[in-house]
Design an enzyme around this catalytic site. Sequence first.
Site, PDB file in Angstrom:
ATOM      1  CG  HIS B  61      58.153  36.127  96.868  1.00 14.40           C
ATOM      2  ND1 HIS B  61      58.427  37.382  97.562  1.00 14.40           N
ATOM      3  CD2 HIS B  61      56.678  35.687  97.444  1.00 14.40           C
ATOM      4  CE1 HIS B  61      57.179  37.597  98.398  1.00 14.40           C
ATOM      5  NE2 HIS B  61      56.711  36.783  98.265  1.00 14.40           N
ATOM      6  CG  HIS B  63      52.650  33.096  98.634  1.00 14.92           C
ATOM      7  ND1 HIS B  63      52.716  32.947  99.888  1.00 14.92           N
ATOM      8  CD2 HIS B  63      52.826  34.127  97.986  1.00 14.92           C
ATOM      9  CE1 HIS B  63      53.477  34.196 100.343  1.00 14.92           C
ATOM     10  NE2 HIS B  63      53.519  34.847  99.153  1.00 14.92           N
ATOM     11  CG  LEU B  64      54.270  26.518  95.383  1.00 13.42           C
ATOM     12  CD1 LEU B  64      55.006  25.513  95.275  1.00 13.42           C
ATOM     13  CD2 LEU B  64      53.543  26.729  93.931  1.00 13.42           C
ATOM     14  NE  ARG B  65      47.931  31.140  98.655  1.00 19.82           N
ATOM     15  CZ  ARG B  65      48.268  32.299  99.002  1.00 19.82           C
ATOM     16  NH1 ARG B  65      49.112  32.345  99.990  1.00 19.82           N
ATOM     17  NH2 ARG B  65      48.071  33.365  98.453  1.00 19.82           N
ATOM     18  CG  ASP B 153      56.113  37.091 101.682  1.00 19.16           C
ATOM     19  OD1 ASP B 153      56.378  38.348 101.380  1.00 19.16           O
ATOM     20  OD2 ASP B 153      55.259  36.440 100.834  1.00 19.16           O
ATOM     21  CG  HIS B 180      55.766  41.189 103.634  1.00 23.87           C
ATOM     22  ND1 HIS B 180      54.833  41.002 102.631  1.00 23.87           N
ATOM     23  CD2 HIS B 180      54.985  42.393 104.304  1.00 23.87           C
ATOM     24  CE1 HIS B 180      53.737  41.685 102.800  1.00 23.87           C
ATOM     25  NE2 HIS B 180      53.697  42.553 103.756  1.00 23.87           N
ATOM     26  CG  HIS B 233      56.712  41.979  97.868  1.00 23.72           C
ATOM     27  ND1 HIS B 233      57.001  42.908  99.112  1.00 23.72           N
ATOM     28  CD2 HIS B 233      56.228  40.797  98.446  1.00 23.72           C
ATOM     29  CE1 HIS B 233      56.612  42.069  99.959  1.00 23.72           C
ATOM     30  NE2 HIS B 233      56.079  40.949  99.863  1.00 23.72           N
ATOM     31  CG  ASP B 325      53.945  38.144  96.540  1.00 22.93           C
ATOM     32  OD1 ASP B 325      53.892  36.994  96.886  1.00 22.93           O
ATOM     33  OD2 ASP B 325      53.724  39.146  96.868  1.00 22.93           O
ATOM     34  CG  HIS B 329      44.067  34.645  97.380  1.00 31.01           C
ATOM     35  ND1 HIS B 329      44.178  34.322  98.697  1.00 31.01           N
ATOM     36  CD2 HIS B 329      44.940  35.582  97.348  1.00 31.01           C
ATOM     37  CE1 HIS B 329      45.226  35.034  99.324  1.00 31.01           C
ATOM     38  NE2 HIS B 329      45.723  35.865  98.477  1.00 31.01           N
TER      39      HIS B 329
END
Lengths: 334, 458
Positions: B61, B63-65, B153, B180, B233, B325, B329
């Site tokens: 899990h 987030h590579l964006r 998610d 999620h 999560h 997770d 940002h």
Amino acid sequence: MTAIRPGSPPGPALATGGFRHHDVLDLDDFALDEIELVFHTADGMKDVLGRDIKKAPALRGKSVVTLFYEASTRTRMSFELAGKALSADVLNLTASASSVTKGESLVDTVKTIEAMGVDVIVIRHSSSGAPYLAARVVEPAVINAGDGWHAHPTQALLDMYTIRERFGSLDGLKIAIVGDILHSRVARSNVWGLAKVGAAVTLCGPPTLLPSQWGGVTDTNGHQDGLPPPRITFDLEDALDGADVVMALRLQQERQEGGLLPSLGEYIARYQITPERLGWAKPGALLMHPGPVNEGVELSSDVVRGVQSVIDRQVASGLAVRMALLYLIAGGPQ
Amino acid sequence: MLLRGGRVIDPSQRLDAVASLLLSGGRVAWCSASGDPMPAGPHDVVEAAGLVVTPGFVDLHCHLREPGYEHKETIATGTRAAAAGGFTTVCAMANTRPVMDERSVVELVLRIARERGAVRVLPIGAVTRGLEGKALAAMAEMADAGVVAFSDDGQPVWDAVLMRHAMEYGLMFGLPIIDHCQDPALTKGATMHEGSVSARLGVRGWPAVGEDIMVARNIELSRLTGARVHIAHLSTAGGVEMVRRAKAEGLPVTAEVTPHHLTLTHERVLGCGHGLAGLTQGEACGSPEPYDTLARVAPPLRTIGDIEALMAGLNDGTIDCIATDHAPHALEDKLCEFDQAANGISCFETAFGSLMSLVHRGAIDLPLLIGKLTLAPAEILLGSGKQERPAGRSPLAPDGLGTLAVGAPADVVLLDPGAEWTVDPDKFLSKGKNSPLKGVRLKGRVVATYAGGVRVHG
């Protein structure tokens, strides 16, 4: 001790030496002696307000910006008059009238205000905690004029000042706060402030308008950083029994729309303060309200105008207390 | 390359012994613990004495964006941060722009990962088109393109009927559906755990039950459909108990927990130094003030009681694995009002160090912890776990994933469990500096990471 400067308002407590706050964000970090210093200074300000010419030069050359992201009449006007009575230049910025609507962030806005050399930023915002963000990113003093559901420290100070005016001291008094506690920044700040001065607070309202948990926060590292636990009850008679002060809160119309109350009528039936119910409190108990009052909802019209009501005194106290805070924050030697 | 004389921990082989490991041709070629003679050299030697040698970590899990939010993270920066954290396989969530809800986006991510990634990237396809919760995404098309699971998610699939259909349709592929768990009505406008701190700060709370209700729904839909469900999560004591019961009933339900839900509590919102469960704040500090947006994450940081339940769940097997997770940002996403701030924690580079605090305080054994980061998530990807009946797998998830067995990919980390360091997000390789652990002293560090036999960190 700070020397009394010529032109300073009269009164015994003109030194700012005992005031240790750069910003006024909430009362949780106020010490008892600081609260007393505010009251003492406000006594002096009341003298100024009693003169023919209601003006002292203490903040001449200083500038105060009121930055309001939420509608307000009395708080904003009170700050504006307080600043002007101390000869500060006061500018009013509202969210709708500024570049905020063009998508400028709070951080950018307060940094711009800082760059213009402003000394004090008075901020009201619908987001709990927004004044903390402002205080973190700029050097000028920040005064919280109400943030979300969180805090309204100047309202609590003026409430306490009004009670002190009548009783001389707050120590040992029983205060009942009635209404929409969950969404009330006034209640939260009063719980802090009243606990610090030794008053016993009872919170009363329907269960949907009370926080599900409200006690001390002792975190996993042993930090004590919580609200001193007030007494909580759903029963108005129980809350008012023996109270020295009854403080009603404004009930927002949207609470009913949000499904928290079946109807305004049910709230009125159980929680409206009427002359009869005010009789449950001590004889001569004070009736307070931070305003604006929904007459006929949280208070019946006759108690608003009754002999026990000090609602107008609260407004007058507000001016003196806000003058005191502005003076303590910006009036001392820099 | 010969990694010589380290403490090799490989839960897949129940191995925990001082041994040497030979990496050759991108694979594990030999392990001294087998008793076989070492293949003839010469070999480049890396001294691993005093270090722990484990399979590269597998993260279900993150987030590579990319595509779409390259100002927050790219596949290049995200996979380098992953490597620095000991991760050699990372599963990328679908909430990109455009959303990873069809083959072309999956292929784009895989191509970028091949060209610029430092570690293996396995894509997770969306469950619903555009993550809108209205219509199914192109699940079969994406399964063909190699997604390892499906998830919306960032938000739940709130419509129970649509979730049922997703599970039923997904039976064709046997891939897990990762949810999620967040009831939208109970958590509307919520920005932190509902409890004493939210009451104190006057912010709208997210009650634990706002998560539990969806965990229960997903378990029951798994019972109805027979589909594999993986709970993302997990953060509540109630959720742990429900997953425990589901597993006891033999349902194909798995669960993960993040490092931050094991080491931080909701009090962390009061400012740095608060809410540290078994961690120590050093002198540096992000923000000592309350309303610390760095502590905003979904689901929210919860209570010490929840942490105890999560630890019990990790230890008894209720919670299969640990996932980061990782949610990077940009500064402006966090430097704003608390209720306006983005949810998420940049986690890759602090995961191992913060998890080691659990080992140091005796809450979990090191080999078990390593299993939660290697074998267990790999089994979910490979569909080889005991619980998973209708198992399928992506062709991109290789045999031997999460193990150091001979022939497995040479994904290996060297760890120093006793090395102390202070978290400095400014030094992260991730573009996301949004860590609530700034200034926290950690004991446990990733010394080197090998992905397919190539040194990608250290």
